[in-house]
Write a protein that holds these residues in place. Structure first.
Motif, PDB file in Angstrom:
ATOM      1  N   UNK A 304      -5.557  18.173  13.190  1.00  0.00           N
ATOM      2  CA  UNK A 304      -4.126  17.915  13.149  1.00  0.00           C
ATOM      3  C   UNK A 304      -3.667  18.086  11.701  1.00  0.00           C
ATOM      4  N   UNK A 305      -2.626  18.861  11.471  1.00  0.00           N
ATOM      5  CA  UNK A 305      -2.068  18.913  10.120  1.00  0.00           C
ATOM      6  C   UNK A 305      -1.411  17.574   9.833  1.00  0.00           C
ATOM      7  N   UNK A 306      -1.604  17.056   8.622  1.00  0.00           N
ATOM      8  CA  UNK A 306      -0.996  15.772   8.284  1.00  0.00           C
ATOM      9  C   UNK A 306      -0.106  15.948   7.044  1.00  0.00           C
ATOM     10  N   UNK A 307       0.400  14.830   6.529  1.00  0.00           N
ATOM     11  CA  UNK A 307       1.380  14.872   5.441  1.00  0.00           C
ATOM     12  C   UNK A 307       0.874  15.604   4.208  1.00  0.00           C
ATOM     13  N   UNK A 309      -1.236  18.147   4.024  1.00  0.00           N
ATOM     14  CA  UNK A 309      -1.175  19.594   4.239  1.00  0.00           C
ATOM     15  C   UNK A 309       0.272  20.106   4.182  1.00  0.00           C
TER      16      UNK A 309
ATOM     17  N   UNK B 151       2.114  10.489   0.126  1.00  0.00           N
ATOM     18  CA  UNK B 151       2.529  10.888   1.470  1.00  0.00           C
ATOM     19  C   UNK B 151       2.202   9.808   2.485  1.00  0.00           C
ATOM     20  N   UNK B 152       2.778   9.960   3.669  1.00  0.00           N
ATOM     21  CA  UNK B 152       2.511   9.025   4.759  1.00  0.00           C
ATOM     22  C   UNK B 152       2.341   9.804   6.056  1.00  0.00           C
ATOM     23  N   UNK B 153       1.373   9.386   6.867  1.00  0.00           N
ATOM     24  CA  UNK B 153       1.184   9.921   8.215  1.00  0.00           C
ATOM     25  C   UNK B 153       1.437   8.775   9.179  1.00  0.00           C
ATOM     26  N   UNK B 158       0.809  12.936  13.936  1.00  0.00           N
ATOM     27  CA  UNK B 158       1.099  13.241  12.530  1.00  0.00           C
ATOM     28  C   UNK B 158      -0.157  13.089  11.675  1.00  0.00           C
ATOM     29  N   UNK B 159      -1.303  12.899  12.324  1.00  0.00           N
ATOM     30  CA  UNK B 159      -2.562  12.883  11.579  1.00  0.00           C
ATOM     31  C   UNK B 159      -3.036  11.506  11.140  1.00  0.00           C
ATOM     32  N   UNK B 276       5.556  12.634   9.205  1.00  0.00           N
ATOM     33  CA  UNK B 276       4.988  12.610   7.869  1.00  0.00           C
ATOM     34  C   UNK B 276       6.120  12.514   6.872  1.00  0.00           C
ATOM     35  N   UNK B 278       6.592  12.944   2.407  1.00  0.00           N
ATOM     36  CA  UNK B 278       5.901  13.165   1.142  1.00  0.00           C
ATOM     37  C   UNK B 278       6.922  13.305   0.029  1.00  0.00           C
ATOM     38  N   UNK B 301       7.071  15.050  13.820  1.00  0.00           N
ATOM     39  CA  UNK B 301       6.084  15.972  14.400  1.00  0.00           C
ATOM     40  C   UNK B 301       6.239  16.011  15.910  1.00  0.00           C
TER      41      UNK B 301
END
Lengths: 337, 337
Positions: A304-307, A309, B151-153, B158-159, B276, B278, B301
């Motif tokens: 999963x792409x996250x913040x 990335x 950043x935040x997920x 969202x990872x 996410x 950032x 997301x």
């Protein structure tokens, strides 16, 4: 110690995250429950459920928009871009806008709802690749278009909304960003070395072999040195060919073979793997170039792409590319055994 | 007719897909079943489950790695990059490699397992932002580092792998690609206009108002003109500030307020939305620059990237940004009513 690797074709760094490294067997993908062919617009006999076909490879005596086809191309019913109209590029304060001119087509791989490129007969895969070439050659006559991207989404996690196996193409009125970056990087390399960077990648991968997963007379298939995601694969012609549209019959046979083998290995390594693939080729206004080389990217969608990335453009790959290659090669041998 | 919009801060084109346009109410996000605080390493009383803390905002008389904290910072247990060692940048044939030097920290937003930035008391959100600033100022002393991304997920899509609300930071030994692109584009604009492009965006958005979703004395919150995904949000300071590390107390209060309001609107518009966010700020080797302006991207997301996005870098946004802004504003009014 985690390792940072730079992809020489894009300049992007990838973090190979050894601290959170996963074994190839850690990846599982759930089988999707299929709805089946009943209301499928891409199945044989349902031709009237799509917009009228653009072209098809058909049996003699069969008629457009009826059965009797091997590969069928139809406009996307909900196109991202449309053929009719003018670009009308204009400003809006500091912003830029233009009309969404382009083309969005669906290439139905066969009439069979359940068979995809990895399971179709090889000559059917060849026909699909012929169709990619035919559509590229036809669409490039439209001077408003700058690029034609052929791609495939398999599985819901890879963005597929219809389950009947199909590829797509989108032709765009501006050069896509990702392609522009590859072209810029390749040109810079060429200006310094007077060699095509993709030709150099082919040579180094054939020498080192640790990331090579398949090879035939015309193509190689590798896990890229700076793979961004687990089990990423790249297929490159051994000889320098920049324009996919100029691929010859004997090359199409070999491309069908290595593409199918690569997808089979991937499916064997991670059953039901969702993936995307796409063909990168030279831009329409500069087809024959000595610094760029067409190639296919296969991108499994297991992570999963996250913040981080999104915000940085860095990818974190929890699998060491050489280990992914080893696992894919093993999958091939098991298959043959 | 679909529309192509160009993001002036990146040069990237986005397809606003009117043919497949979705209404704001078409987006649903499932509630995630939470495991709860039992084995959560970030809950109060579980401090020994994390690596030793880096810093914390604590009650007088409390001790590191025990309870009594408001915001706590710990090293990531499975760091993408590590602090110890040398970069050792070197070649491997045509490829580039270096050691994964950097930092990867977790900023635990509060001791409460169930309260996140959108639901915590406002003064707690302020403390979290103070901590972002403190960590940035501390880490920038390390000359090996080129950038610090906070950043935040939130949510699995969202990872996020741990459910207790937390932010993260990763400090990298190279300038991230996405930031480099923004810096290059902003510099080019500045060289031509002698103005900061972000200042110009603030001005145009305040005049046009149709994409503005919130505003206070110090900040604006907008849906970007070329939003790549549904309900994307961007927060910008009204005055020119390039370095997040130099944000002042009165600005932190206002940033906490607009960040919390924006997240509340988003949650109200799409309950349980995974997202996410950032912070983009100036690079460590060039902190005070007249052409770049710190800002926060909030990226819900809700859609899936597919082969076209991966292969082209174009995004297809099925929601018109002005409609998304209208819907978010309505969510705010309902909330206040």
């Amino acid at each position: 110690m985690p390792e940072l690797r730079r992809d020489p074709t894009t300049g992007k760094w990838v973090i190979i995250a050894t601290e959170r490294a996963l074994r190839p067997t850690d990846f599982k993908s759930e089988e999707e429950v299929l709805k089946g062919p009943e209301n499928c617009p891409f199945c044989v006999g349902h031709e009237s459920m799509t917009p009228p076909e653009i072209t098809a490879i058909r049996e003699d005596g069969s008629f457009p928009n009826g059965p009797g086809w091997d590969v069928r191309v139809v406009p996307n019913k909900f196109p991202a871009l449309k053929v009719e109209g003018e670009l009308n590029r204009h400003g809006k304060g500091i912003y830029d806008v233009m009309n969404g001119i382009g083309a969005h087509e669906v290439i139905i791989e066969s009439g069979d709802h359940y068979k995809s490129l990895e399971s179709l007969p090889l000559d059917q895969v060849e026909k699909v690749i012929w169709m990619f070439r035919e559509r590229m050659l036809d669409l490039r006559k439209d001077v408003r278009l700058k690029y034609i991207l052929v791609f495939k989404n398999k599985g819901r996690r890879a963005g597929a909304s219809l389950e009947h196996p199909h590829c797509q193409l989108i032709a765009t009125p501006v050069l896509p960003d990702v392609v522009k970056l590859e072209l810029d990087m390749a040109l810079r390399y060429y200006q310094y070395k007077e060699r095509c960077i993709y030709c150099d990648i082919v040579q180094q991968e054939l020498e080192e072999k640790e990331r090579l997963i398949d090879e035939n007379e015309k193509f190689i298939s590798i896990v890229p040195f700076a793979a961004a995601v687990p089990f990423e694969i790249m297929i490159l012609p051994k000889e320098h060919i920049s324009d996919f549209g100029q691929i010859k019959a004997n090359e199409i046979i070999k491309l069908a073979e290595i593409l199918q083998n690569s997808l089979k290995m991937l499916e064997k390594a991670v059953p039901n793997v969702p993936y995307n693939f796409y063909i990168h080729t030279s831009p329409l206004d500069n087809l024959n170039i000595s610094y760029y080389h067409f190639h296919i990217h296969i991108v499994p969608r297991l992570t999963q792409l996250a913040g981080f990335e999104w915000g940085s453009g860095f990818y974190i790959n929890p699998m060491i590319p050489e280990q992914a290659a080893q696992f894919l090669r093993n999958a091939k041998e098991e298959k043959q055994a």
